[in-house]
Structures are given as C-alpha cells and as structure tokens.
Design an enzyme around this catalytic site. Structure first.
Site, PDB file in Angstrom:
ATOM      1  N   GLN A 176      29.805  17.245   9.303  1.00 46.70           N
ATOM      2  CA  GLN A 176      29.563  17.531  10.843  1.00 46.70           C
ATOM      3  C   GLN A 176      29.924  18.060  11.522  1.00 46.70           C
ATOM      4  O   GLN A 176      28.820  18.192  12.829  1.00 46.70           O
ATOM      5  CB  GLN A 176      30.248  15.723  10.557  1.00 46.70           C
ATOM      6  CG  GLN A 176      30.250  14.830  10.488  1.00 46.70           C
ATOM      7  CD  GLN A 176      28.758  14.215  10.076  1.00 46.70           C
ATOM      8  OE1 GLN A 176      27.577  14.131  11.209  1.00 46.70           O
ATOM      9  NE2 GLN A 176      28.143  13.373   9.042  1.00 46.70           N
ATOM     10  N   SER A 196      26.921  21.010   3.949  1.00 45.73           N
ATOM     11  CA  SER A 196      25.787  19.907   3.200  1.00 45.73           C
ATOM     12  C   SER A 196      24.582  20.393   4.447  1.00 45.73           C
ATOM     13  O   SER A 196      24.092  20.251   4.835  1.00 45.73           O
ATOM     14  CB  SER A 196      26.533  18.472   3.718  1.00 45.73           C
ATOM     15  OG  SER A 196      24.886  17.389   3.192  1.00 45.73           O
ATOM     16  N   HIS A 198      21.678  18.459   3.830  1.00 50.86           N
ATOM     17  CA  HIS A 198      20.727  17.147   4.452  1.00 50.86           C
ATOM     18  C   HIS A 198      21.336  16.676   6.194  1.00 50.86           C
ATOM     19  O   HIS A 198      21.237  16.025   6.360  1.00 50.86           O
ATOM     20  CB  HIS A 198      20.865  15.975   3.653  1.00 50.86           C
ATOM     21  CG  HIS A 198      22.098  15.476   3.594  1.00 50.86           C
ATOM     22  ND1 HIS A 198      21.888  14.274   4.125  1.00 50.86           N
ATOM     23  CD2 HIS A 198      22.939  15.507   3.063  1.00 50.86           C
ATOM     24  CE1 HIS A 198      23.772  13.368   2.934  1.00 50.86           C
ATOM     25  NE2 HIS A 198      24.029  14.233   3.225  1.00 50.86           N
ATOM     26  N   THR A 234      21.904  24.187 -14.277  1.00 49.98           N
ATOM     27  CA  THR A 234      20.937  26.110 -13.691  1.00 49.98           C
ATOM     28  C   THR A 234      20.798  25.650 -11.638  1.00 49.98           C
ATOM     29  O   THR A 234      21.044  23.791 -11.052  1.00 49.98           O
ATOM     30  CB  THR A 234      19.682  25.446 -13.711  1.00 49.98           C
ATOM     31  OG1 THR A 234      20.048  25.126 -15.772  1.00 49.98           O
ATOM     32  CG2 THR A 234      18.346  25.703 -13.457  1.00 49.98           C
ATOM     33  N   CYS A 319      28.046   6.228   3.876  1.00 50.01           N
ATOM     34  CA  CYS A 319      28.630   5.971   2.678  1.00 50.01           C
ATOM     35  C   CYS A 319      28.784   4.728   3.028  1.00 50.01           C
ATOM     36  O   CYS A 319      29.365   4.364   1.592  1.00 50.01           O
ATOM     37  CB  CYS A 319      29.222   7.569   2.488  1.00 50.01           C
ATOM     38  SG  CYS A 319      28.690   9.162   3.282  1.00 50.01           S
TER      39      CYS A 319
HETATM   40  C1  LIG Z   1      32.778  15.095   7.169  1.00 47.65           C
HETATM   41  C2  LIG Z   1      31.020  14.791   5.376  1.00 47.65           C
HETATM   42  N1  LIG Z   1      31.828  15.041   4.553  1.00 47.65           N
HETATM   43  C3  LIG Z   1      31.159  14.907   3.125  1.00 47.65           C
HETATM   44  C4  LIG Z   1      29.901  13.831   3.170  1.00 47.65           C
HETATM   45  C5  LIG Z   1      29.082  13.841   2.132  1.00 47.65           C
HETATM   46  O1  LIG Z   1      28.040  15.001   1.960  1.00 47.65           O
HETATM   47  P1  LIG Z   1      26.845  14.627   1.113  1.00 47.65           P
HETATM   48  O2  LIG Z   1      25.834  13.725   1.521  1.00 47.65           O
HETATM   49  O3  LIG Z   1      26.396  15.782   1.078  1.00 47.65           O
HETATM   50  O4  LIG Z   1      27.896  14.437  -0.325  1.00 47.65           O
HETATM   51  C6  LIG Z   1      29.405  13.591   4.399  1.00 47.65           C
HETATM   52  C7  LIG Z   1      27.607  12.802   4.330  1.00 47.65           C
HETATM   53  O5  LIG Z   1      27.928  11.646   5.431  1.00 47.65           O
HETATM   54  C8  LIG Z   1      30.485  13.875   5.453  1.00 47.65           C
HETATM   55  O6  LIG Z   1      30.149  13.158   7.167  1.00 47.65           O
END
Ligand SMILES: Cc1ncc(COP(=O)(O)O)c(C=O)c1O
Length: 377
Positions: A176, A196, A198, A234, A319
């Site tokens: 973040q 990450s 996305h 891969t 999540c």
């Molecule tokens: C602080 C943090 N770590 C890890 C993740 C997980 O990322 P990914 O969706 O690429 O597994 C998120 C996603 O919400 C996040 O906000």
C-alpha cells in the site's frame, strides 16, 4: 448515473500504457523464457527489462528481485522462508497474508499499534530475543493507511545485528506504500520487501519479493529453477511486463493533489456529520486513505446506500470484507466491536476528481442521518 470508484486500496485499473506494453506478450511474443530458441530469448529480454525497472525503483540489484504470482505469495515466502523456526516479531494489524503464515508458528510476538495505528520502534527492540529470526512490519496499513517507521526500525536493527551471530532479517509489506512513498531498500534498511502489481495500476496476479543478497531464506515452493529457485513455475510474462511498466510509471513525489482531496474528505465528513471520527493517525497517513467510524451506523448499510448512489467504497480491506467479524485492524486500535462495525474506508486514486469528492460529501450526510433514524440511535 456516472459511477464513482473510491476503493483504490482494493485494486487499481491497469493504465493504458501498461496494457499496451503487455498485449504482444499474450499473442506474438508468447514464448516460455526457459526455451533456448529465439522466441524464448524475446521473453527473457522482457523479463530482464521488468526486473531492471523494479530494481531501479527499489535501488537494488536485479538479481535481488523475485517475481511472484501475488503479494500474498511474496509475504508467505518471506515469513515462512525467513523465520527458520525462530521467533518472529510482527504487528497485530498486518495483512492476513503475513498473519496467516505467522499463525503456523508458535513463537510469535504481535506488537501493539495503539490508538494512532503506529508501531513503536522501542517496542520492536524490547521484544528481540536470542532466537529472533524475523521482524515483519508493514510499511502502510491497508485499512487505515497509517505509515510505519520502517526506516527507523531498519536503522535500529542494523545496530542490534552488529552484535549478533544469527542476524535478524527485516521484512516489510510495501503493497500500500508503493504509489506514494520511496521504497529504496537501502535507505529503509530492509532485507525483504513485498509489492503487488494490481495496487500500482498494473495487472492482478503478479507480485515481487525483494530478497537482499546473502539473506538466508528457505524455499517454500518446489519445482524447476525459475527466479533462482525462489519461485519455481513458468513466469507470467505478460503480467511481469505490466508490473515493470506500472512501476516505471510511479512518481512518488506526485501526491499533493491526492493529499489535498484526502484532507477535504476528512474535514468535510468530520465537520458535517456528528459522531464521525478518523481512525488512525492523521499525520502519519498515506496520501489516499480515509477511514472513518460513525457512531450508531453499520458500515455495510452505509456502503450499500452509497453503492445505490453509484459510489463505491469499502468497509475494510477487500480480503476481509466477506467476513462478518469486525476488522482486526480496527480492533487493534482499541475500537469496540460496535465501533469497528461502523466504519468506512474511502481510498482515492489517479482518476479521482474534485467533482467526485464533492458528490461524496453531498451524498453521505443524509445517508448517515437516514440510517440513524431507522436504527433509532
Ligand atoms: C498490505 C497488503 N498486503 C498484501 C496484499 C495482497 O496482495 P495480492 O492481492 O497481490 O495478493 C494486499 C491486498 O489487499 C495488501 O493490501
């Protein structure tokens, strides 16, 4: 009705230049980089180019960059790979992708984060034991956006490690943070760092684990030898190409406009709605995060009502939003279960406009008033 997206911490759209760069790697340039022929060479070149972009962003060596299938995978690799059956120090409000693997260990210290949502460096130092192997503290909290003192912890740990035979590794989940804060690993003095795709206007299904040269981390996945054995399988070349282009497009110094809009939202909501309070520190806060608790209202009800008005926000991290239990992040600030259930997370992004913010500030107060009338609170 024009829809308004204010949930950029959950995910971001892929930028046009990123998509454009990715496209040929689904079709013409489809090869496996492990193939020795000229098609394979093209894929190797693309992989190396993205690795170079990430290394530049992190101020690291290219060989220290490991591409993964997500930040979740990178966090698991860091915690399970570096803990080496020793003692782990982490915080009580990490992402589930750190807390989950920590739960498989018996010797873990979960640091408090206090009302402000910030870890104290002295707490970290106080908890270090002879068998401590890993410290994992996130750079920016995903729900409340508070910035943790990573550089200060890194510097203090460097001193501690000077007098230890078994060096403690330092991991930070910077997922973040990457859009707005420098992730220079030498300045932060971290050994492991997670990103990450996305969350930075790149594709989903790709992440990075930075692994400082010389850090002993054991393998958690077994297979072929991709990513120097750290992450067999891969390589997802289109996504990795997208990650490289997305990271090249980041300008961490370009947060002024977002910060101004964030402050307008915080001030606008807390001044126009009684019983609305910001969660976590205002000063140590990432440019795009607003997280507010409203007394006497359910977060889900506000989210649904805003959604009916075409405005997308969240009640916590994407999540955790399928779960009925209150956010572990808000509970760790000392909020009651009821207060934790009455929170909204509003996160801004590159496409957020003043007009959208004004619309939110107009639509939200009557929604809260109506919901409070319905619930009789
Ligand atoms: C602080 C943090 N770590 C890890 C993740 C997980 O990322 P990914 O969706 O690429 O597994 C998120 C996603 O919400 C996040 O906000």
């Amino acid at each position: 009705m024009k829809k308004i997206y204010l949930d950029y911490a959950a995910t971001t759209p892929v930028k046009a230049n990123v998509l454009e760069k990715m496209m040929p790697f689904f079709t013409d340039k489809f090869a496996n980089p492990s193939s020795i022929h000229s098609f394979g060479e093209e894929a190797v070149f693309a992989l190396d180019d993205s690795r170079k972009a990430v290394a530049q962003f992190l101020n690291s060596h290219q060989r220290e960059v490991v591409f993964t299938a997500s930040a979740t995978e990178a966090n698991n690799m860091a915690v399970l790979g570096a803990s080496n059956n020793g003692h782990i120090i982490t915080s009580s409000f990490e992402h589930e992708a750190v807390l989950g693997p920590c739960k498989t260990h018996t010797d873990v210290t979960y640091l408090p984060v206090y009302k402000e949502g910030v870890v104290k460096v002295e707490d970290v130092l106080k908890e270090i034991k002879e068998n401590t192997t890993l410290i994992s503290i996130m750079y920016v909290n995903s729900e409340i956006g508070t910035i943790q003192p990573i550089k200060e912890i890194g510097e203090a740990l460097e001193e501690v490690n000077k007098n230890r035979k078994n060096k403690i590794l330092f991991h930070t989940d910077a997922v973040q943070a990457a859009n707005y804060l420098s992730c220079d690993v030498n300045n932060l003095k971290v050994d492991l760092l997670t990103l990450s795709g996305h969350k930075i206007y790149g594709p989903k299904g790709v992440g990075v684990l930075y692994v400082r040269e010389g850090s002993k981390i054991s393998q958690i996945l077994y297979g072929a030898h991709q990513e120097r054995g750290h992450r067999p399988g891969t390589e997802n070349i289109p996504a990795i190409v997208g990650m490289g282009e997305a990271i090249r497009s980041i300008d961490v110094n370009d947060s002024k406009k977002t910060k101004t809009m964030r402050d307008k939202v915080i001030d606008g909501i807390t001044s126009s709605i009684s019983g609305a309070a910001l969660n976590g520190s205002r000063e140590n806060r990432i440019a795009n995060n607003i997280n507010i608790t409203f007394t006497g209202v359910e977060g889900e009800s506000m989210l649904i009502a805003l959604n009916e008005e075409g405005i997308a926000v969240s009640t916590g991290s994407a999540c955790a939003s399928n779960s009925l239990s209150p956010s572990h992040v808000l509970l760790s600030l000392g909020l009651s279960h009821r207060a934790a259930h009455g929170s909204l997370r509003i996160t801004l992004g590159s496409m957020t406009t003043e007009k959208e913010i004004d619309e939110l500030l107009t639509k939200l107060p009557p929604i809260v008033e109506r919901l409070r009338e319905i619930s009789g609170r």
